[in-house]
Design an enzyme around this catalytic site. Structure first.
Site, mmCIF file in Angstrom:
data_model
loop_
_atom_site.group_PDB
_atom_site.id
_atom_site.type_symbol
_atom_site.label_atom_id
_atom_site.label_comp_id
_atom_site.label_asym_id
_atom_site.label_seq_id
_atom_site.Cartn_x
_atom_site.Cartn_y
_atom_site.Cartn_z
ATOM 1 C CE LYS A 111 -13.444 6.632 -18.107
ATOM 2 N NZ LYS A 111 -13.941 7.841 -17.372
ATOM 3 C CE1 TYR B 149 -17.501 9.689 -15.523
ATOM 4 C CE2 TYR B 149 -16.916 9.982 -13.311
ATOM 5 C CZ TYR B 149 -17.466 9.284 -14.221
ATOM 6 O OH TYR B 149 -17.600 7.894 -14.087
ATOM 7 C CG ASP C 65 -10.728 14.799 -14.996
ATOM 8 O OD1 ASP C 65 -9.812 14.091 -15.696
ATOM 9 O OD2 ASP C 65 -11.716 14.196 -14.242
ATOM 10 N NE ARG D 113 -2.809 0.432 3.345
ATOM 11 C CZ ARG D 113 -1.867 0.750 4.564
ATOM 12 N NH1 ARG D 113 -1.440 1.749 4.541
ATOM 13 N NH2 ARG D 113 -2.247 -0.263 5.516
HETATM 14 C C1 LIG Z 1 -14.210 8.415 -15.984
HETATM 15 C C2 LIG Z 1 -13.861 9.667 -15.487
HETATM 16 C C3 LIG Z 1 -13.639 9.788 -14.248
HETATM 17 C C4 LIG Z 1 -13.873 8.715 -13.333
HETATM 18 O O1 LIG Z 1 -13.029 7.763 -13.287
HETATM 19 P P1 LIG Z 1 -13.028 6.351 -13.027
HETATM 20 O O2 LIG Z 1 -11.847 5.573 -13.424
HETATM 21 O O3 LIG Z 1 -14.341 5.909 -13.682
HETATM 22 O O4 LIG Z 1 -13.101 6.369 -11.442
HETATM 23 C C5 LIG Z 1 -13.293 11.003 -13.906
HETATM 24 N N1 LIG Z 1 -13.056 12.026 -14.870
HETATM 25 C C6 LIG Z 1 -13.579 11.909 -16.210
HETATM 26 C C7 LIG Z 1 -13.463 12.964 -17.046
HETATM 27 C C8 LIG Z 1 -13.823 10.637 -16.652
HETATM 28 O O5 LIG Z 1 -14.156 10.600 -17.873
#
Ligand SMILES: *Cc1c(COP(=O)(O)O)cnc(C)c1O
Length: 385
Positions: free
Chosen positions: A198, A101, A173, A49
């Site tokens: 993604k 998001y 983000d 961890r």
């Molecule tokens: C999918 C997504 C998230 C969340 O991420 P996870 O890996 O699903 O927890 C946050 N921000 C954006 C822009 C996303 O597309």
């Protein structure tokens, strides 16, 4: 060592080989704990961890790609955001872009809310309006650019400059762009977060999150939070991400050229009312995006005109898959108002323009003519006769 070109850093950046054996890939250190040679005599690791060599290789890689001081890998994008938002204290407020998001909104609206950490939706697209939203309790801003599903663009540098004048922490983000297309730290951000699920992973086979910070002080704080809250990425998933990132450049080049072609095609389509894609010169965010990013990215949203049934549209697609998520090699489509953005209350959705007719596309790397043919067939089938 750091590399001049990101194309090279994607493959050789961070810790890309195994010192001990010469293996050209970092092994999966599938272990929870590490032998100590005596009391207090660790060989650099004590418990996975706190630190694991496979995860560490990934963390070094993303730090190098984003140009930050340190990187951190988490079990999901939301786990990364949770760790970053844990820098805030009770009574603090964070300003968020109006199209964030859905899960980010829910995290603040229904979880951090318990701890009296508040949020205000701010129109970060308009820096002057953003500045007016800064009250005394505001300690941070969380920006997405492009922010989906309307692909709104925020001038990251302009907002970061204003935010810093008021002593705020600037969090971006960067999921939709990745460091290959946009590097927020170089535009003034303090922290970058990713849903690595993604484009960074790129194959729809791993859920992961990353955070990169600009300063040593922030690195120490996030390292402490990461270890204390424990939402870390597993060694195998760290390996998958490292593997995915190696091909990020070639994948994105193809993704983006396909997306641009698809956006132009939809824009010229007689059944389409509107197209949102920051890579189109006619798009509202085009100029700002062009200044801060390499191109318009991959995500497109559009609306069909009246007289087309979107249920039939979704059901008529044969190649493009109806699914949550984005960023994989395969083309995906979703319906933001009932899927990715359903956790945002209807009145707020309406206010920011997320209509029930909006369709979001994550264009894959298939042959573009197959993608266009599928779109055209489904649009034609959805016409209400
Ligand atoms: C999918 C997504 C998230 C969340 O991420 P996870 O890996 O699903 O927890 C946050 N921000 C954006 C822009 C996303 O597309």
């Amino acid at each position: 060592m750091s590399y001049k070109s990101i194309d090279t850093a994607l493959i050789h950046g961070g810790i890309s080989t195994d010192e001990r054996t010469g293996a050209v890939n970092v092994p999966i250190y599938q272990t929870s704990t590490f032998k100590q040679d005596g009391l207090g005599k660790m060989r650099g690791y004590e418990y996975s961890r706190t630190g694991n060599p496979t995860r560490e290789a990934l963390e070094a890689l993303i730090a190098e790609l984003e140009g930050g001081e340190a990187g951190f890998a988490f079990a999901s994008g939301l786990a990364a955001e949770t760790a970053v938002l844990s820098l805030l204290h009770s009574g603090d407020r964070v300003l968020i872009s109006s199209n964030v998001y859905g899960g980010t909104f829910r995290l603040l609206d229904q979880v951090f809310d318990h701890f009296n950490i508040n949020y205000t939706i701010s129109d970060t697209e308009d820096p002057a309006s953003f500045e007016r939203d800064i009250t005394d309790d505001v300690k941070a801003v969380l920006i997405e650019s492009p922010a989906n599903p309307l692909m709104t663009i925020t001038d990251i540098k302009a907002v970061a400059d204003i935010a810093h004048k008021h002593g705020l922490l600037v969090i971006v983000d960067n999921t939709f762009m990745t460091p290959y297309l946009q590097r927020p730290l170089s535009l003034g951000a303090d922290i970058v977060v990713h849903s690595a699920t993604k484009y960074l992973g790129g194959h729809s086979d791993v859920v992961a999150g990353l955070a990169v910070v600009k300063t040593r002080e922030l690195a120490d704080k996030i390292a402490f939070i990461q270890n204390s809250t424990g939402g870390v990425l597993a060694p195998f998933d760290s390996f998958l991400l490292i593997r995915g990132i190696k091909t990020l450049g070639v994948r994105l080049d193809r993704h983006v050229s396909n997306a641009l072609t698809a956006a132009k095609h939809l824009k010229d389509h007689p059944a389409v009312r509107s197209v949102h894609y920051p890579g189109l010169e006619t798009d509202k965010g085009y100029e700002v995006n062009k200044r801060q990013a390499k191109n318009g990215g991959v995500m497109i949203s559009f609306e069909l005109k009246d007289g087309y049934d979107i249920n039939t549209f979704f059901e008529s697609l044969e190649l493009i898959t109806l699914a949550e998520s984005l960023g994989g090699v395969e083309s995906l489509v979703c319906h933001p108002s009932s899927m990715t953005h359903a956790s945002i209350p209807e009145d707020i959705r309406k206010k920011v323009g997320i209509t029930d007719g909006l369709i979001r596309l994550s264009i894959g790397i298939e042959d573009i003519s197959d993608i266009l043919e599928d779109l055209d067939r489904a649009i034609a089938a959805s016409e209400v006769k």
